[in-house]
Scaffold this motif. Structure first.
Motif, mmCIF file in Angstrom:
data_model
loop_
_atom_site.group_PDB
_atom_site.id
_atom_site.type_symbol
_atom_site.label_atom_id
_atom_site.label_comp_id
_atom_site.label_asym_id
_atom_site.label_seq_id
_atom_site.Cartn_x
_atom_site.Cartn_y
_atom_site.Cartn_z
ATOM 1 N N MET A 1 18.177 -12.879 34.605
ATOM 2 C CA MET A 1 17.587 -13.686 34.433
ATOM 3 C C MET A 1 16.432 -12.905 32.789
ATOM 4 O O MET A 1 15.896 -13.985 32.025
ATOM 5 C CB MET A 1 16.028 -13.847 35.843
ATOM 6 C CG MET A 1 14.900 -14.213 35.136
ATOM 7 S SD MET A 1 15.723 -15.943 35.138
ATOM 8 C CE MET A 1 14.401 -17.315 36.105
ATOM 9 N N LYS A 2 16.177 -11.994 33.108
ATOM 10 C CA LYS A 2 15.797 -11.106 31.927
ATOM 11 C C LYS A 2 16.578 -11.746 30.502
ATOM 12 O O LYS A 2 15.565 -11.876 29.289
ATOM 13 C CB LYS A 2 15.126 -9.829 31.937
ATOM 14 C CG LYS A 2 14.619 -9.739 32.590
ATOM 15 C CD LYS A 2 14.128 -7.940 33.296
ATOM 16 C CE LYS A 2 13.014 -7.603 33.921
ATOM 17 N NZ LYS A 2 12.830 -6.455 34.129
ATOM 18 N N LYS A 3 18.261 -11.574 30.436
ATOM 19 C CA LYS A 3 18.217 -11.898 29.864
ATOM 20 C C LYS A 3 18.238 -13.570 29.537
ATOM 21 O O LYS A 3 18.116 -13.232 27.394
ATOM 22 C CB LYS A 3 19.757 -11.772 29.510
ATOM 23 C CG LYS A 3 19.893 -10.296 29.966
ATOM 24 C CD LYS A 3 21.935 -9.729 30.480
ATOM 25 C CE LYS A 3 22.125 -8.314 30.052
ATOM 26 N NZ LYS A 3 23.347 -7.936 30.213
ATOM 27 N N SER A 7 17.194 -14.031 25.300
ATOM 28 C CA SER A 7 18.099 -14.893 23.956
ATOM 29 C C SER A 7 16.722 -16.330 24.002
ATOM 30 O O SER A 7 16.993 -16.595 23.375
ATOM 31 C CB SER A 7 18.655 -15.080 25.007
ATOM 32 O OG SER A 7 19.608 -14.464 25.545
ATOM 33 N N LEU A 8 16.128 -17.137 24.644
ATOM 34 C CA LEU A 8 15.552 -18.240 24.651
ATOM 35 C C LEU A 8 14.550 -17.693 23.258
ATOM 36 O O LEU A 8 13.946 -18.514 22.379
ATOM 37 C CB LEU A 8 14.692 -18.400 25.427
ATOM 38 C CG LEU A 8 14.459 -20.310 25.643
ATOM 39 C CD1 LEU A 8 15.186 -21.425 25.145
ATOM 40 C CD2 LEU A 8 13.559 -20.725 27.060
ATOM 41 N N LEU A 9 14.118 -16.645 23.789
ATOM 42 C CA LEU A 9 12.969 -16.067 23.168
ATOM 43 C C LEU A 9 13.200 -15.872 21.982
ATOM 44 O O LEU A 9 12.400 -16.185 20.600
ATOM 45 C CB LEU A 9 11.986 -14.829 23.502
ATOM 46 C CG LEU A 9 10.853 -14.230 22.593
ATOM 47 C CD1 LEU A 9 9.410 -15.354 22.777
ATOM 48 C CD2 LEU A 9 10.246 -12.730 23.576
ATOM 49 N N VAL A 10 14.252 -15.270 21.357
ATOM 50 C CA VAL A 10 14.551 -14.625 20.014
ATOM 51 C C VAL A 10 15.381 -16.235 18.834
ATOM 52 O O VAL A 10 14.764 -16.364 18.001
ATOM 53 C CB VAL A 10 16.167 -14.102 20.578
ATOM 54 C CG1 VAL A 10 16.851 -13.903 19.207
ATOM 55 C CG2 VAL A 10 15.584 -12.530 20.484
#
Length: 125
Positions: A1-3, A7-10
């Motif tokens: 979930m953190k990944k 990824s969405l943030l990047v």
């Protein structure tokens, strides 16, 4: 979930990042007028600017006077004046009559520190 969140943030950062080239625009109206009057041992010097931007007109006029004192100005030559907020390119016209000297500086382009460049374009209307 953190990944997934990372990824969405990047991807969001890349999508909204400002990777464009610096913007170039034109302007038709600038300030015209006498900016600086000085007395020296040779008489009086009047620095006038044309098509200038209001926020930097006095600083550029002072720098033009310094260039005049250092004998770095020639009439009808294009020069660049380096200021704190922007670098201005333009043409100088120097006229002398007795002990009065006028230095007229015509702005042609303004390169702001932000990367934005403004070019003076005479209004044809």
């Amino acid at each position: 979930m953190k990944k997934i969140i990372f990824s969405l943030l990047v991807m969001t950062c890349f999508a909204f990042s400002d990777n464009e080239e610096p913007k170039v625009t034109t302007y038709s109206y600038g300030h015209n007028g006498m900016e600086y009057v000085a007395r020296n041992k040779n008489g009086m010097v009047i620095i006038s600017t044309f098509n200038s931007k209001m926020t930097i007109r006095q600083e550029i006029a002072y720098k033009i006077y310094d260039l005049y004192l250092d004998k770095k100005l020639e009439t009808d030559k294009k020069i660049t004046v380096y200021g704190d907020e922007a670098d201005v390119t333009g043409k100088c016209i120097i006229k002398k009559k007795d002990n009065l000297t006028t230095v007229d500086f015509y702005y042609e382009s303004v390169q702001w520190c932000s990367g934005h460049k403004e070019i003076f374009q005479k209004n044809t209307k």
